[in-house]
Design a protein around this motif. Structure first.
Motif, PDB file in Angstrom:
ATOM      1  N   ALA A 148     105.506  45.751  24.485  1.00 23.84           N
ATOM      2  CA  ALA A 148     104.829  45.018  25.242  1.00 23.84           C
ATOM      3  C   ALA A 148     104.330  45.686  26.587  1.00 23.84           C
ATOM      4  O   ALA A 148     103.082  45.709  27.143  1.00 23.84           O
ATOM      5  CB  ALA A 148     105.882  43.849  25.443  1.00 23.84           C
ATOM      6  N   GLN A 149     105.281  46.510  27.173  1.00 23.05           N
ATOM      7  CA  GLN A 149     104.863  47.302  28.312  1.00 23.05           C
ATOM      8  C   GLN A 149     103.747  48.481  28.115  1.00 23.05           C
ATOM      9  O   GLN A 149     102.745  48.496  28.719  1.00 23.05           O
ATOM     10  CB  GLN A 149     106.262  48.050  28.830  1.00 23.05           C
ATOM     11  N   GLN A 150     103.729  48.832  26.726  1.00 28.27           N
ATOM     12  CA  GLN A 150     102.715  49.790  26.452  1.00 28.27           C
ATOM     13  C   GLN A 150     101.580  48.993  26.406  1.00 28.27           C
ATOM     14  O   GLN A 150     100.515  49.519  26.928  1.00 28.27           O
ATOM     15  CB  GLN A 150     103.172  50.356  25.223  1.00 28.27           C
ATOM     16  N   GLU A 151     101.499  47.695  25.889  1.00 23.98           N
ATOM     17  CA  GLU A 151      99.980  46.956  25.591  1.00 23.98           C
ATOM     18  C   GLU A 151      99.823  46.561  27.011  1.00 23.98           C
ATOM     19  O   GLU A 151      98.557  47.013  27.420  1.00 23.98           O
ATOM     20  CB  GLU A 151     100.599  45.699  24.982  1.00 23.98           C
ATOM     21  N   PHE A 152     100.522  46.160  28.109  1.00 24.81           N
ATOM     22  CA  PHE A 152     100.121  45.942  29.317  1.00 24.81           C
ATOM     23  C   PHE A 152      99.634  47.294  30.094  1.00 24.81           C
ATOM     24  O   PHE A 152      98.513  47.118  30.859  1.00 24.81           O
ATOM     25  CB  PHE A 152     101.111  45.369  30.073  1.00 24.81           C
ATOM     26  N   SER A 153     100.225  48.384  30.151  1.00 23.82           N
ATOM     27  CA  SER A 153      99.810  49.470  30.602  1.00 23.82           C
ATOM     28  C   SER A 153      98.335  49.961  30.091  1.00 23.82           C
ATOM     29  O   SER A 153      97.592  50.364  30.807  1.00 23.82           O
ATOM     30  CB  SER A 153     100.837  50.758  30.528  1.00 23.82           C
ATOM     31  N   LEU A 154      98.066  49.821  28.650  1.00 25.99           N
ATOM     32  CA  LEU A 154      96.808  50.256  28.135  1.00 25.99           C
ATOM     33  C   LEU A 154      95.694  49.242  28.858  1.00 25.99           C
ATOM     34  O   LEU A 154      94.660  49.660  29.091  1.00 25.99           O
ATOM     35  CB  LEU A 154      96.961  50.033  26.581  1.00 25.99           C
ATOM     36  N   ILE A 155      96.104  47.874  28.820  1.00 29.53           N
ATOM     37  CA  ILE A 155      94.999  46.935  29.452  1.00 29.53           C
ATOM     38  C   ILE A 155      94.906  47.396  30.994  1.00 29.53           C
ATOM     39  O   ILE A 155      93.815  47.355  31.205  1.00 29.53           O
ATOM     40  CB  ILE A 155      95.732  45.549  29.082  1.00 29.53           C
ATOM     41  N   ALA A 156      95.724  47.321  31.574  1.00 29.51           N
ATOM     42  CA  ALA A 156      95.548  47.912  32.928  1.00 29.51           C
ATOM     43  C   ALA A 156      94.921  49.225  33.118  1.00 29.51           C
ATOM     44  O   ALA A 156      94.198  49.135  34.153  1.00 29.51           O
ATOM     45  CB  ALA A 156      97.028  48.108  33.493  1.00 29.51           C
ATOM     46  N   GLY A 157      95.146  50.114  32.138  1.00 24.37           N
ATOM     47  CA  GLY A 157      94.367  51.417  32.368  1.00 24.37           C
ATOM     48  C   GLY A 157      92.900  51.337  31.890  1.00 24.37           C
ATOM     49  O   GLY A 157      92.247  52.279  31.752  1.00 24.37           O
ATOM     50  N   GLY A 158      92.533  50.361  31.205  1.00 32.37           N
ATOM     51  CA  GLY A 158      91.546  50.175  30.499  1.00 32.37           C
ATOM     52  C   GLY A 158      91.090  50.625  29.209  1.00 32.37           C
ATOM     53  O   GLY A 158      90.022  50.735  28.661  1.00 32.37           O
ATOM     54  N   ASP A 159      92.222  50.993  28.273  1.00 35.03           N
ATOM     55  CA  ASP A 159      92.275  51.408  27.162  1.00 35.03           C
ATOM     56  C   ASP A 159      92.245  50.016  26.379  1.00 35.03           C
ATOM     57  O   ASP A 159      93.193  49.910  25.425  1.00 35.03           O
ATOM     58  CB  ASP A 159      93.413  52.427  26.875  1.00 35.03           C
ATOM     59  N   TRP A 160      90.909  49.581  26.062  1.00 36.26           N
ATOM     60  CA  TRP A 160      90.944  48.319  25.393  1.00 36.26           C
ATOM     61  C   TRP A 160      91.216  48.590  23.822  1.00 36.26           C
ATOM     62  O   TRP A 160      91.850  47.685  23.096  1.00 36.26           O
ATOM     63  CB  TRP A 160      89.439  47.751  25.423  1.00 36.26           C
ATOM     64  N   SER A 161      90.557  49.714  23.207  1.00 38.05           N
ATOM     65  CA  SER A 161      91.015  49.877  21.754  1.00 38.05           C
ATOM     66  C   SER A 161      92.161  50.174  21.475  1.00 38.05           C
ATOM     67  O   SER A 161      92.806  49.723  20.655  1.00 38.05           O
ATOM     68  CB  SER A 161      89.923  51.100  21.492  1.00 38.05           C
ATOM     69  N   GLY A 162      92.793  50.958  22.445  1.00 39.23           N
ATOM     70  CA  GLY A 162      94.414  51.186  22.304  1.00 39.23           C
ATOM     71  C   GLY A 162      95.233  50.083  22.283  1.00 39.23           C
ATOM     72  O   GLY A 162      95.993  49.672  21.659  1.00 39.23           O
ATOM     73  N   ALA A 163      94.913  49.159  23.248  1.00 40.15           N
ATOM     74  CA  ALA A 163      95.499  47.823  23.639  1.00 40.15           C
ATOM     75  C   ALA A 163      95.467  46.949  22.147  1.00 40.15           C
ATOM     76  O   ALA A 163      96.451  46.318  21.863  1.00 40.15           O
ATOM     77  CB  ALA A 163      95.092  46.976  24.507  1.00 40.15           C
ATOM     78  N   TRP A 164      94.274  46.999  21.597  1.00 36.80           N
ATOM     79  CA  TRP A 164      93.823  46.162  20.389  1.00 36.80           C
ATOM     80  C   TRP A 164      94.701  46.799  19.151  1.00 36.80           C
ATOM     81  O   TRP A 164      95.280  45.828  18.291  1.00 36.80           O
ATOM     82  CB  TRP A 164      92.554  46.131  20.354  1.00 36.80           C
ATOM     83  N   GLN A 165      95.000  48.096  19.159  1.00 33.06           N
ATOM     84  CA  GLN A 165      95.495  48.490  17.974  1.00 33.06           C
ATOM     85  C   GLN A 165      97.134  48.060  18.004  1.00 33.06           C
ATOM     86  O   GLN A 165      97.717  48.094  16.931  1.00 33.06           O
ATOM     87  CB  GLN A 165      95.642  50.109  18.160  1.00 33.06           C
ATOM     88  N   LEU A 166      97.546  47.666  19.113  1.00 35.02           N
ATOM     89  CA  LEU A 166      98.995  47.325  19.179  1.00 35.02           C
ATOM     90  C   LEU A 166      99.125  45.768  18.650  1.00 35.02           C
ATOM     91  O   LEU A 166     100.448  44.958  18.724  1.00 35.02           O
ATOM     92  CB  LEU A 166      99.791  47.271  20.466  1.00 35.02           C
ATOM     93  N   TRP A 167      98.171  44.924  18.448  1.00 31.24           N
ATOM     94  CA  TRP A 167      98.150  43.629  18.336  1.00 31.24           C
ATOM     95  C   TRP A 167      98.724  43.216  16.717  1.00 31.24           C
ATOM     96  O   TRP A 167      98.680  44.303  15.918  1.00 31.24           O
ATOM     97  CB  TRP A 167      96.776  42.868  18.152  1.00 31.24           C
TER      98      TRP A 167
END
Length: 170
Positions: A57-76
């Motif tokens: 969850a923290q990795q997801e939130f960090s990716l979103i806050a950092g603008g790594d949209w594709s990286g965040a989507w990969q964790l879904w």
């Protein structure tokens, strides 16, 4: 009054002593025995590795806050990925990022089963709910229906809706 209270206490003590002096289960014939009382059923505590779920969850939130949209989507979760294609999520957020750079704060963590942990989070003035789901021994982020609905009609509509609501930085 004191004599009455003392008498009651003595009677209760006598009853307690005589109740504990019954015959063992192999007592004399005709002597009633107390029925066996089964222990109350205990539920096993939920065995969830909350630390691993929160790490993802923290990795997801960090990716979103950092603008790594594709990286965040990969964790879904797989179901969330099927609902919102990577291209729609990335295009929408690159064109119109909401609260870009603002960190998430976990407000509440609730393990609901061995494969699910519900999260309540805050990001600036926004409070949201998401979940972590264990899929094939890997924790995955489930963004929740509200977020998925935003992207349901595609990137163009999601961007237009954010602009109309004033949620898109100029």
């Amino acid at each position: 009054m004191r004599r009455w209270t003392a008498s009651v206490l003595i009677a209760v003590a006598a009853l307690t002593l005589t109740a504990g002096c019954g015959t063992a289960s192999g007592g004399t014939p005709g002597t009633p025995t107390a029925p066996a009382v089964s222990a109350p059923e205990t539920r096993e505590p939920i065995q969830v590795n909350v630390a691993d779920a929160l790490g993802v969850a923290q990795q997801e939130f960090s990716l979103i806050a950092g603008g790594d949209w594709s990286g965040a989507w990969q964790l879904w979760t797989e179901e969330a990925k099927k609902s919102v294609p990577d291209e729609v999520f990335v295009t929408t957020n690159e064109a119109c990022p909401v609260q870009d750079g603002v960190e998430f704060e976990l407000q509440e963590v609730n393990p609901v089963s061995e494969t699910a942990v519900d999260l309540t989070w805050r990001r600036d003035d926004t409070v949201g709910n998401s979940s972590m789901r264990l899929e094939q021994d890997t924790w995955r982020f489930d963004p929740g229906g509200g977020m998925l609905v935003e992207y349901a009609s595609g990137a163009d509509d999601a961007i237009a809706n954010r602009q109309a609501a004033g949620n898109c930085p100029s």
